[in-house]
Design a protein around this motif. Structure first.
Motif, PDB file in Angstrom:
ATOM      1  N   LEU A  20       0.888  -1.235  -0.071  1.00  0.00           N
ATOM      2  CA  LEU A  20      -0.056  -0.054  -0.133  1.00  0.00           C
ATOM      3  C   LEU A  20       0.944   1.229   0.091  1.00  0.00           C
ATOM      4  O   LEU A  20       0.753   2.376  -0.639  1.00  0.00           O
ATOM      5  CB  LEU A  20      -0.855  -0.106   1.240  1.00  0.00           C
ATOM      6  N   ASP A  21       2.030   1.332   0.979  1.00  0.00           N
ATOM      7  CA  ASP A  21       2.866   2.451   0.969  1.00  0.00           C
ATOM      8  C   ASP A  21       3.708   2.868  -0.499  1.00  0.00           C
ATOM      9  O   ASP A  21       3.639   3.732  -0.870  1.00  0.00           O
ATOM     10  CB  ASP A  21       3.639   2.318   1.968  1.00  0.00           C
ATOM     11  N   ARG A  22       3.710   1.729  -0.975  1.00  0.00           N
ATOM     12  CA  ARG A  22       4.539   1.713  -2.278  1.00  0.00           C
ATOM     13  C   ARG A  22       3.748   1.986  -3.627  1.00  0.00           C
ATOM     14  O   ARG A  22       4.172   2.714  -4.544  1.00  0.00           O
ATOM     15  CB  ARG A  22       5.396   0.763  -2.713  1.00  0.00           C
ATOM     16  N   HIS A  23       2.357   1.499  -3.420  1.00  0.00           N
ATOM     17  CA  HIS A  23       1.773   1.541  -4.730  1.00  0.00           C
ATOM     18  C   HIS A  23       0.166   2.297  -4.596  1.00  0.00           C
ATOM     19  O   HIS A  23      -0.411   2.604  -5.692  1.00  0.00           O
ATOM     20  CB  HIS A  23       1.109   0.241  -5.218  1.00  0.00           C
ATOM     21  N   ALA A  24       0.183   2.853  -3.560  1.00  0.00           N
ATOM     22  CA  ALA A  24      -0.965   4.075  -3.508  1.00  0.00           C
ATOM     23  C   ALA A  24      -0.696   5.236  -4.141  1.00  0.00           C
ATOM     24  O   ALA A  24       0.282   6.045  -3.842  1.00  0.00           O
ATOM     25  CB  ALA A  24      -1.409   4.007  -2.042  1.00  0.00           C
ATOM     26  N   HIS A  25      -1.681   5.776  -4.931  1.00  0.00           N
ATOM     27  CA  HIS A  25      -1.485   6.727  -5.799  1.00  0.00           C
ATOM     28  C   HIS A  25      -2.241   8.235  -4.945  1.00  0.00           C
ATOM     29  O   HIS A  25      -3.462   7.909  -4.890  1.00  0.00           O
ATOM     30  CB  HIS A  25      -1.598   6.763  -7.168  1.00  0.00           C
ATOM     31  N   PRO A  26      -1.775   9.064  -4.535  1.00  0.00           N
ATOM     32  CA  PRO A  26      -2.324  10.100  -3.988  1.00  0.00           C
ATOM     33  C   PRO A  26      -3.273  10.668  -4.826  1.00  0.00           C
ATOM     34  O   PRO A  26      -2.962  11.047  -5.982  1.00  0.00           O
ATOM     35  CB  PRO A  26      -1.096  11.287  -3.693  1.00  0.00           C
ATOM     36  N   LEU A  27      -4.410  11.273  -4.043  1.00  0.00           N
ATOM     37  CA  LEU A  27      -5.570  11.814  -4.671  1.00  0.00           C
ATOM     38  C   LEU A  27      -6.045  12.975  -3.982  1.00  0.00           C
ATOM     39  O   LEU A  27      -5.856  13.303  -2.744  1.00  0.00           O
ATOM     40  CB  LEU A  27      -7.025  10.855  -4.815  1.00  0.00           C
ATOM     41  N   ASP A  28      -6.359  14.114  -4.945  1.00  0.00           N
ATOM     42  CA  ASP A  28      -6.964  15.046  -4.456  1.00  0.00           C
ATOM     43  C   ASP A  28      -8.709  14.680  -4.091  1.00  0.00           C
ATOM     44  O   ASP A  28      -9.149  14.454  -5.127  1.00  0.00           O
ATOM     45  CB  ASP A  28      -7.036  16.206  -5.371  1.00  0.00           C
ATOM     46  N   ALA A  29      -9.053  15.172  -2.795  1.00  0.00           N
ATOM     47  CA  ALA A  29     -10.306  14.735  -2.465  1.00  0.00           C
ATOM     48  C   ALA A  29     -11.060  16.383  -1.925  1.00  0.00           C
ATOM     49  O   ALA A  29     -12.209  16.178  -1.300  1.00  0.00           O
ATOM     50  CB  ALA A  29     -10.554  13.705  -1.310  1.00  0.00           C
ATOM     51  N   SER A  30     -10.496  17.310  -2.599  1.00  0.00           N
ATOM     52  CA  SER A  30     -11.038  18.692  -1.918  1.00  0.00           C
ATOM     53  C   SER A  30     -11.619  19.338  -3.316  1.00  0.00           C
ATOM     54  O   SER A  30     -12.686  20.151  -2.898  1.00  0.00           O
ATOM     55  CB  SER A  30      -9.857  19.333  -1.177  1.00  0.00           C
ATOM     56  N   ASP A  31     -11.102  19.313  -4.397  1.00  0.00           N
ATOM     57  CA  ASP A  31     -11.429  20.296  -5.505  1.00  0.00           C
ATOM     58  C   ASP A  31     -12.007  19.445  -6.568  1.00  0.00           C
ATOM     59  O   ASP A  31     -11.403  19.014  -7.415  1.00  0.00           O
ATOM     60  CB  ASP A  31     -10.310  20.983  -5.818  1.00  0.00           C
ATOM     61  N   PRO A  32     -13.391  19.515  -6.781  1.00  0.00           N
ATOM     62  CA  PRO A  32     -13.975  18.632  -8.047  1.00  0.00           C
ATOM     63  C   PRO A  32     -13.632  19.310  -9.311  1.00  0.00           C
ATOM     64  O   PRO A  32     -13.530  18.415 -10.391  1.00  0.00           O
ATOM     65  CB  PRO A  32     -15.589  18.685  -7.788  1.00  0.00           C
ATOM     66  N   LEU A  33     -13.167  20.546  -9.287  1.00  0.00           N
ATOM     67  CA  LEU A  33     -12.910  20.743 -10.823  1.00  0.00           C
ATOM     68  C   LEU A  33     -11.265  21.012 -10.799  1.00  0.00           C
ATOM     69  O   LEU A  33     -10.976  21.984 -11.723  1.00  0.00           O
ATOM     70  CB  LEU A  33     -13.549  22.381 -10.824  1.00  0.00           C
ATOM     71  N   GLY A  34     -10.471  20.530  -9.995  1.00  0.00           N
ATOM     72  CA  GLY A  34      -9.022  20.886  -9.987  1.00  0.00           C
ATOM     73  C   GLY A  34      -8.516  19.866 -11.206  1.00  0.00           C
ATOM     74  O   GLY A  34      -9.209  19.086 -11.810  1.00  0.00           O
ATOM     75  N   GLU A  35      -7.061  20.086 -11.219  1.00  0.00           N
ATOM     76  CA  GLU A  35      -6.460  19.290 -12.403  1.00  0.00           C
ATOM     77  C   GLU A  35      -6.755  17.862 -12.227  1.00  0.00           C
ATOM     78  O   GLU A  35      -6.835  17.334 -10.974  1.00  0.00           O
ATOM     79  CB  GLU A  35      -4.923  19.506 -12.280  1.00  0.00           C
ATOM     80  N   LEU A  36      -6.322  16.903 -13.275  1.00  0.00           N
ATOM     81  CA  LEU A  36      -6.748  15.454 -13.213  1.00  0.00           C
ATOM     82  C   LEU A  36      -5.710  14.790 -13.265  1.00  0.00           C
ATOM     83  O   LEU A  36      -5.703  13.428 -13.406  1.00  0.00           O
ATOM     84  CB  LEU A  36      -7.787  15.127 -14.323  1.00  0.00           C
ATOM     85  N   GLU A  37      -4.172  15.213 -13.222  1.00  0.00           N
ATOM     86  CA  GLU A  37      -3.075  14.433 -13.529  1.00  0.00           C
ATOM     87  C   GLU A  37      -3.063  13.406 -12.423  1.00  0.00           C
ATOM     88  O   GLU A  37      -2.550  12.264 -12.821  1.00  0.00           O
ATOM     89  CB  GLU A  37      -1.923  15.531 -13.448  1.00  0.00           C
ATOM     90  N   ASP A  38      -3.450  13.491 -11.337  1.00  0.00           N
ATOM     91  CA  ASP A  38      -3.350  12.531 -10.060  1.00  0.00           C
ATOM     92  C   ASP A  38      -4.305  11.292 -10.686  1.00  0.00           C
ATOM     93  O   ASP A  38      -4.057  10.039  -9.927  1.00  0.00           O
ATOM     94  CB  ASP A  38      -3.671  12.935  -8.898  1.00  0.00           C
ATOM     95  N   LEU A  39      -5.154  11.340 -11.524  1.00  0.00           N
ATOM     96  CA  LEU A  39      -6.013  10.204 -11.697  1.00  0.00           C
ATOM     97  C   LEU A  39      -5.671   9.284 -12.955  1.00  0.00           C
ATOM     98  O   LEU A  39      -6.321   8.592 -13.227  1.00  0.00           O
ATOM     99  CB  LEU A  39      -7.598  10.698 -12.102  1.00  0.00           C
TER     100      LEU A  39
END
Length: 323
Positions: A20-39
């Protein structure tokens, strides 16, 4: 449990936590209209898929709704999805499909007539985003699936509801051939063949996700959105999947469960699991009694988005300031 079993369980737990520590990709859960690169990692989990289900453990949490919204945006803007199924509601009955396509009507007033779990500021944000997308792309619109729920039997039990949800989604997809996002609750979207719900009554049967997997195979992807704790929810019991998913300190992250992984992690993902299930009868004082079981994380999901701490959704009447 003997010492050998304890050692094996401990080794699996340690391997899963490290993975989990090595493969979990951080996500933004605060701004629905923010950049999508993390997805970007979501693209691998839905490659070649015609229907993607975004199933939440609770419809009443702001952060999970934001992640759903951002995933919808990614699937529409980056992956060519053009239909959205709102579970349990017919947008045509309310005029929401016309609003999204043409701008006709006041979306807040229209949404006020929807079922209670859809009457939130977060859903209003989704509708306004869809309308904005269509204004920018009039020749390639995204639409709400108009599902009159003809298959839903009056007074039918949960098993009949599951069959109806699947049939209506299949009918829409096969009629339009549009790549489709299914927005709903985790109890309906996991690949349950069968699965057991305990909230409050115990029921075991195939669910909508099970029927959709049977019909479309790998063309159906189940993305589970889970959480660890929040304003109205305690820390999960130690034997719930959320306890392990919350082992990392990341506020929110995504895991692609279609990717390869070591044997101990496969053992954890393939073990019988329980996950929190917050439905209309949820009582935080009896949190452990409200759960999904009868399968494993590997069977239920193709990917998981996990949020560590959640807060309540915005009531529809609190949205005026958002404009």
């Amino acid at each position: 449990m003997n010492r050998t079993s304890e050692a094996t369980t401990e080794a699996i737990t340690e391997a899963a936590a490290d993975w989990l520590d090595r493969h979990a990709h951080p996500l933004d859960a605060s701004d629905p209209l923010g950049e999508l690169e993390d997805l970007r990692p979501l693209a691998d989990a839905v490659a070649g898929v015609g229907i993607v289900a975004l199933g939440v453990g609770s419809r009443a949490t702001h952060e999970l709704s934001v992640v759903q919204h951002r995933m919808l945006r990614f699937l529409v803007e980056e992956q060519g999805f053009r239909s959205l199924v709102l579970e349990g509601e017919d947008p045509a009955r309310l005029g929401l499909d016309a609003y999204v396509l043409t701008g006709a009507g006041d979306p807040e007033a229209l949404l006020s007539e929807a079922r209670s779990f859809l009457r939130t500021g977060e859903i209003l944000d989704v509708l306004r985003w869809m309308r904005g997308h269509n204004e920018r792309n009039p020749h390639d619109p995204v639409q709400l699936a108009a599902l009159p729920l003809r298959s839903l039997p009056p007074g039918g039990g949960l098993a009949e509801v599951e069959r109806a949800l699947a049939d209506d989604t299949i009918r829409w997809y096969e009629g339009t051939r549009q790549k489709t996002v299914y927005w709903g609750g985790l109890t309906h979207t996991v690949v349950g063949d069968p699965r057991t719900v305990s909230s409050p009554d115990v029921q075991t049967h195939r669910n909508a996700g099970g029927y959709l997997r049977e019909r479309f195979g790998d063309g159906y992807a189940s993305i589970g959105l889970t959480f660890h704790h929040g304003t109205e929810y305690p820390v999960p019991p130690a034997d719930f999947a959320e306890a392990m998913l919350g082992a990392t300190d990341l506020p929110a992250y995504f895991l692609d469960l279609r990717a390869g992984r070591p044997a101990p992690v496969d053992a954890w993902l393939g073990a019988p699991a329980r996950t929190r299930l917050v439905g209309p009868f949820y009582d935080a004082r009896e949190d452990a009694d409200h759960h999904l079981s009868g399968g494993s994380l590997a069977e239920w999901f193709d990917g998981v988005a996990h949020v560590r701490e959640v807060t309540p959704v915005r009531a529809l009447t609190d949205t005026a300031r958002r404009g």
